[in-house]
Design a protein around this motif. Sequence first.
Motif, PDB file in Angstrom:
ATOM      1  N   LEU A 215      -7.044  -1.185  -5.241  1.00  0.00           N
ATOM      2  CA  LEU A 215      -6.078  -0.121  -4.937  1.00  0.00           C
ATOM      3  C   LEU A 215      -6.570   1.224  -5.469  1.00  0.00           C
ATOM      4  O   LEU A 215      -6.410   2.254  -4.810  1.00  0.00           O
ATOM      5  CB  LEU A 215      -4.706  -0.454  -5.528  1.00  0.00           C
ATOM      6  N   TYR A 216      -7.180   1.213  -6.644  1.00  0.00           N
ATOM      7  CA  TYR A 216      -7.720   2.459  -7.198  1.00  0.00           C
ATOM      8  C   TYR A 216      -8.813   3.009  -6.280  1.00  0.00           C
ATOM      9  O   TYR A 216      -8.825   4.195  -5.960  1.00  0.00           O
ATOM     10  CB  TYR A 216      -8.269   2.229  -8.612  1.00  0.00           C
ATOM     11  N   GLU A 217      -9.728   2.143  -5.890  1.00  0.00           N
ATOM     12  CA  GLU A 217     -10.804   2.583  -4.995  1.00  0.00           C
ATOM     13  C   GLU A 217     -10.250   3.080  -3.661  1.00  0.00           C
ATOM     14  O   GLU A 217     -10.717   4.076  -3.129  1.00  0.00           O
ATOM     15  CB  GLU A 217     -11.803   1.442  -4.761  1.00  0.00           C
ATOM     16  N   SER A 218      -9.265   2.385  -3.122  1.00  0.00           N
ATOM     17  CA  SER A 218      -8.666   2.801  -1.841  1.00  0.00           C
ATOM     18  C   SER A 218      -7.970   4.147  -1.967  1.00  0.00           C
ATOM     19  O   SER A 218      -8.036   4.970  -1.061  1.00  0.00           O
ATOM     20  CB  SER A 218      -7.663   1.756  -1.355  1.00  0.00           C
TER      21      SER A 218
ATOM     22  N   PHE B 196      10.790   6.904   7.948  1.00  0.00           N
ATOM     23  CA  PHE B 196       9.534   7.321   7.336  1.00  0.00           C
ATOM     24  C   PHE B 196       9.334   6.601   5.999  1.00  0.00           C
ATOM     25  O   PHE B 196       8.245   6.087   5.716  1.00  0.00           O
ATOM     26  CB  PHE B 196       9.498   8.842   7.140  1.00  0.00           C
ATOM     27  N   LEU B 197      10.379   6.553   5.185  1.00  0.00           N
ATOM     28  CA  LEU B 197      10.284   5.875   3.886  1.00  0.00           C
ATOM     29  C   LEU B 197      10.065   4.377   4.052  1.00  0.00           C
ATOM     30  O   LEU B 197       9.249   3.775   3.342  1.00  0.00           O
ATOM     31  CB  LEU B 197      11.524   6.159   3.053  1.00  0.00           C
ATOM     32  N   VAL B 198      10.771   3.764   4.996  1.00  0.00           N
ATOM     33  CA  VAL B 198      10.604   2.334   5.255  1.00  0.00           C
ATOM     34  C   VAL B 198       9.179   2.057   5.735  1.00  0.00           C
ATOM     35  O   VAL B 198       8.541   1.089   5.313  1.00  0.00           O
ATOM     36  CB  VAL B 198      11.648   1.833   6.286  1.00  0.00           C
TER      37      VAL B 198
ATOM     38  N   ARG C  75       2.390   0.042   2.745  1.00  0.00           N
ATOM     39  CA  ARG C  75       1.812  -0.233   1.430  1.00  0.00           C
ATOM     40  C   ARG C  75       1.871  -1.721   1.113  1.00  0.00           C
ATOM     41  O   ARG C  75       0.884  -2.311   0.671  1.00  0.00           O
ATOM     42  CB  ARG C  75       2.546   0.555   0.347  1.00  0.00           C
ATOM     43  N   ASN C  76       3.027  -2.343   1.334  1.00  0.00           N
ATOM     44  CA  ASN C  76       3.173  -3.770   1.039  1.00  0.00           C
ATOM     45  C   ASN C  76       2.234  -4.624   1.890  1.00  0.00           C
ATOM     46  O   ASN C  76       1.659  -5.595   1.398  1.00  0.00           O
ATOM     47  CB  ASN C  76       4.619  -4.216   1.225  1.00  0.00           C
ATOM     48  N   THR C  77       2.072  -4.264   3.145  1.00  0.00           N
ATOM     49  CA  THR C  77       1.156  -4.995   4.025  1.00  0.00           C
ATOM     50  C   THR C  77      -0.280  -4.859   3.527  1.00  0.00           C
ATOM     51  O   THR C  77      -1.034  -5.835   3.496  1.00  0.00           O
ATOM     52  CB  THR C  77       1.277  -4.472   5.473  1.00  0.00           C
TER      53      THR C  77
ATOM     54  N   ASN D 207      -1.551   4.748 -11.340  1.00  0.00           N
ATOM     55  CA  ASN D 207      -1.065   3.368 -11.377  1.00  0.00           C
ATOM     56  C   ASN D 207      -1.031   2.835  -9.950  1.00  0.00           C
ATOM     57  O   ASN D 207      -1.250   3.581  -9.011  1.00  0.00           O
ATOM     58  CB  ASN D 207       0.296   3.239 -12.081  1.00  0.00           C
ATOM     59  N   GLY D 208      -0.775   1.583  -9.786  1.00  0.00           N
ATOM     60  CA  GLY D 208      -0.799   0.956  -8.470  1.00  0.00           C
ATOM     61  C   GLY D 208       0.166   1.559  -7.476  1.00  0.00           C
ATOM     62  O   GLY D 208       0.002   1.408  -6.271  1.00  0.00           O
ATOM     63  N   ASN D 209       1.160   2.263  -7.955  1.00  0.00           N
ATOM     64  CA  ASN D 209       2.135   2.887  -7.053  1.00  0.00           C
ATOM     65  C   ASN D 209       1.601   4.181  -6.448  1.00  0.00           C
ATOM     66  O   ASN D 209       2.206   4.729  -5.554  1.00  0.00           O
ATOM     67  CB  ASN D 209       3.446   3.164  -7.785  1.00  0.00           C
ATOM     68  N   ASN D 210       0.475   4.670  -6.960  1.00  0.00           N
ATOM     69  CA  ASN D 210      -0.116   5.901  -6.437  1.00  0.00           C
ATOM     70  C   ASN D 210      -0.759   5.690  -5.075  1.00  0.00           C
ATOM     71  O   ASN D 210      -1.152   6.638  -4.442  1.00  0.00           O
ATOM     72  CB  ASN D 210      -1.170   6.448  -7.402  1.00  0.00           C
ATOM     73  N   PHE D 211      -0.923   4.441  -4.681  1.00  0.00           N
ATOM     74  CA  PHE D 211      -1.554   4.200  -3.393  1.00  0.00           C
ATOM     75  C   PHE D 211      -0.570   4.415  -2.287  1.00  0.00           C
ATOM     76  O   PHE D 211       0.521   4.053  -2.265  1.00  0.00           O
ATOM     77  CB  PHE D 211      -2.129   2.781  -3.311  1.00  0.00           C
TER      78      PHE D 211
END
Length: 189
Positions: free
Chosen positions: A23-26, A75-77, A83-85, A185-189
């Motif tokens: 995720l960081y690299e992406s 848009f939010l959904v 992201r989840n996918t 953090n992982g949520n930044n992706f």
Amino acid sequence: MEELIFSIQNFKLSTKDHLTYLLYESSNNKKVIRTRLRNRIIFIFLFLSIFIYVYVTSFNIAFLIFFIPFTIVMFLVREITVRNTYVKGLEKYIKNQNSESSDTTSEITFAKSFLLINESNSESKISYKDFDDIIEINECVFIKILNRSVLIINKNNQNSKTLIEHLKNISLQNNIPYQLNLHWNGNNF
């Protein structure tokens, strides 16, 4: 025998550690960033086109009151779903790649001029001069080696302060870039 600085016993990477790295690299990959931006623009353009079409053909205030919040929610959904996918796809990839080595533990030893990784049936000795980049985030440290492999070390081990100090020294002594990105953090992706 070269002086040993410290070692990490029973070192084992989890799926979460691998996922954090991917995720960081992406999140820093220009192609991924462009693709995500392009998809957002297409989504916005599509809904904006529908809005303009309805506005021009028949001005309906009830439609506008419904459509604007609906578009924001969609848009939010969409962002959460994408992201989840992506995360689930990465987790599946990690599990497929690491299925045979998921139970192995290693010992990582930092010496004065090299890194020694001992696994159950192999040993790797890596000179610090082979390090390309050292990246520290809140949860982990990523050590890129010869642009082809990465050593991921979770900072929740008993030697994390010593590890960070030693890696900063390695960076200074060998002119290796040291990136400090503690806000990621992982949520930044």
